[in-house]
Design a protein around this motif. Structure first.
Motif, short mmCIF file in Angstrom:
data_model
loop_
_atom_site.label_atom_id
_atom_site.label_comp_id
_atom_site.label_asym_id
_atom_site.label_seq_id
_atom_site.Cartn_x
_atom_site.Cartn_y
_atom_site.Cartn_z
N SER A 46 5.81 -12.17 6.21
CA SER A 46 6.67 -10.98 6.02
C SER A 46 6.06 -9.76 6.73
O SER A 46 5.75 -8.75 6.12
CB SER A 46 6.94 -10.71 4.55
N GLU B 108 15.11 -1.69 -1.98
CA GLU B 108 15.04 -1.34 -0.56
C GLU B 108 14.07 -0.19 -0.31
O GLU B 108 13.22 -0.23 0.58
CB GLU B 108 16.46 -0.97 -0.09
N LYS B 111 10.44 -1.13 -0.64
CA LYS B 111 10.01 -1.80 0.58
C LYS B 111 9.73 -0.77 1.68
O LYS B 111 8.67 -0.79 2.31
CB LYS B 111 11.11 -2.76 1.04
N TYR B 114 6.53 1.16 1.19
CA TYR B 114 5.36 0.37 1.54
C TYR B 114 5.18 0.38 3.07
O TYR B 114 4.08 0.55 3.57
CB TYR B 114 5.50 -1.07 1.05
N GLU B 115 6.27 0.18 3.77
CA GLU B 115 6.18 0.16 5.23
C GLU B 115 5.72 1.50 5.79
O GLU B 115 5.13 1.58 6.85
CB GLU B 115 7.54 -0.21 5.84
N LEU B 139 7.79 -7.78 -5.18
CA LEU B 139 7.66 -6.71 -4.20
C LEU B 139 6.40 -5.87 -4.44
O LEU B 139 5.74 -5.42 -3.50
CB LEU B 139 8.90 -5.82 -4.32
#
Lengths: 351, 351
Positions: A46, B108, B111, B114-115, B139
């Motif tokens: 991922s 979403e 996520k 985190y990115e 997650l």
DNA sequence: TTGTATGCGTTATCAA
DNA sequence: TTGATAACGCATACAA
């Protein structure tokens, strides 16, 4: 559990990060078999590209900084929500800072946002930011879009774009609404004279009265400086103790208007039969107070969305926006506090 | 106008970036004369280290991501303000995202944060986030602090820290206040049964009535699902049309309570003489409605501050916070809507 | 089709 | 005391 990088994928496939990068970007030069292998592993791990590395590489952060005086004001939350919607659609995130009406904090936050490499800065300035106009002008960089919301600041050298609601038009419409409903002696609880915002609303009020040959009594125009319920209450009582009483009160904000409602109630005066009350902003308070408050709607969400669109037109299409001074349409929302003929339902327009 | 870098300074002084960096950091190995020259030029160019580069280097962004359902709720703005204060003090900036009560958006955004390499994630979850608990659990990363605010979610494997207001205690205190003021038949407009938040408040209501040998009538407990003024209005009227009418209504939120006030008014019922109304949250609405609304204060600002402090204790001092479940004290704010003996002034406690 | 090398702006390690 | 260089993670021009 720690983030996977191109290097990890390359190592797993016994190839190099360049190949992996290209495969993930579907570059034509990479063979399909390699692409598939890379994508499989990337998926397995991922993998997500590191946004910070991309920022550094492309000198672009996909972050927009916004500074506002106080988050707990409904109008501010509306503007921010609009921004979040439009920014989200375009892959931008919002960084926020609360100035608490302190002009030095505002300058500080602008500096900080620049250091954080935001792609744009939006500010809802406090009234006092004009006091440090020169410092502000020096701070503003030409290579990063800067947008002033809800106020206009004129600089000596620079031209900075702005977006605001049409307070003059809205006020005019509001005062006309009062006149149309038979109110003849209209008072105004206004903001400080150093505030362009307060002045615009006052001018609209004055101009509209003059144009309609209405009485313009200096005793009926009072300055607010606390802008809270208690102040509205006190000023309403003061107005009602005048020899020549007004029969309508136009307030600089909904909070003040709610105070006025309370003051009038204490003075035993009926709203809207004896006196009308008109607020400004159409905040969430307007629908919950009693009687419900007519107010001039400022399109917060629309302003927020439009702000971001304007910035992006500069960022993405290099459009010169420095001379844009956008004005967004306002609208009078009529509720009980100005309706001598009882309304059947409450008007719940709000966007 | 473009940002100056170490390289620019090095070039200007005919030295290398290493020396410049060390001089700016006041490393002992650098000569004073060099330090002075470097600092002078840095000042002249108003050099600021590039935060993105530092982020990449140190794998630390000084950014905290926060996700909330809706910004325009007063309680949310209070929590955020608290976070902003404490984060600002410690050199952190806040990235925000609005989920609009959509659990998929919540996932979403987690996520995305985190990115974006945030140093921590805070979430005020929607009720429906529990529906995708498994996805959420998958997650959540162990290396970045994650804090759930205002709700508790139990996972199969992970333990995630939480912070919330003491709704059970607050409700108990609130119901006792009603009992102490002579109200005997207390109704409750509650939230949905799938909401832990709504359940806690209901249990506290029920337990307190039982403990005090009060009537616990199923007809007096009604589910809300819109949580707006209209619903409160309708449910109040419904309650008042019962054979066996309640004489007090405890509401799941201030907005619902304001609707109840309005419904009671329409039904010609006096507050607080005939029926008492108690809200929850102590939002800004409570002071502007008529009569002013007694409500259970949730310490939003304090919760926001405490959240950040908790996160920082993990980030800076490596403290294990995964088992922390902090509960913040609530408080009944008594106003007119529950006071049969008229109050002299309004209680304006709010922090 | 794939690998090598460079740069984005820093800090830090190793040499000089 | 200072300089050269690697590394953070990525994309890409240039080589092979």
């Amino acid at each position: 559990m720690t983030k996977t990088t191109l290097k990890d994928i390359a190592k797993a496939l016994n190839t190099t990060i360049a190949t992996v990068s290209r495969a993930l970007h579907d570059k034509p030069e990479i063979s399909d078999s390699m692409k598939n292998r890379v994508k499989e592993v990337a998926n397995l791990y991922s993998y997500k590209p590191n946004a910070t590395a991309l920022s550094l590489k492309f000198q672009k952060s996909y972050r927009i900084g916004v500074i506002f005086p106080k988050l707990s004001h409904y109008y501010v939350t509306q503007i921010l929500s609009g921004m979040l919607i439009e920014a989200g659609k375009n892959g931008y995130k919002m960084l926020i800072a609360e100035s608490n009406y302190n002009q030095f904090k505002e300058l500080e936050y602008i500096k900080e946002f620049y250091e954080l490499n935001v792609d744009a800065i939006l500010i809802l300035p406090s009234r006092k930011l004009s006091l440090v106009k020169d410092k502000l002008e020096n701070l503003i960089r030409d290579d990063i879009p800067f947008l002033i919301i809800d106020r206009i600041i004129k600089f000596d050298q620079k031209t900075v774009p702005s977006i605001a609601s049409d307070d003059y038009g809205g006020t005019t419409e509001g005062i006309k609404h009062l006149i149309d409903n038979g109110y003849k002696k209209i008072a105004h609880l206004r903001g400080e004279e150093s505030s362009t915002l307060a002045n615009v609303r006052y001018y609209a009020y004055r101009d509209c009265l003059l144009k309609n040959n209405m009485e313009l009594n200096p005793d009926w125009v009072i300055l607010c400086n606390k802008f809270n319920k208690a102040e509205g209450e006190a000023l309403a009582i003061r107005l009602m103790s005048l020899e020549n009483r007004p029969d309508a009160i136009f307030c600089i904000s909904d909070v003040v208007a709610v105070g006025v409602l309370s003051g009038l109630k204490k003075a035993g005066i009926r709203v809207p039969e004896d006196v009308a009350v008109l607020g400004f902003s159409n905040s969430d308070l307007a629908e919950v107070c009693y009687p419900t408050l007519s107010s001039i709607h400022q399109p917060g969400v629309a302003i927020g969305k439009k702000s971001i669109r304007l910035l992006l037109s500069n960022i993405n299409m290099k459009k010169n926006i420095s001379r844009e001074n956008i004005v967004m349409k306002t609208k009078v929302i009529v509720r009980e506090s100005t309706s001598r003929i009882a309304l059947s339902g409450t008007n719940s327009f709000r966007t």
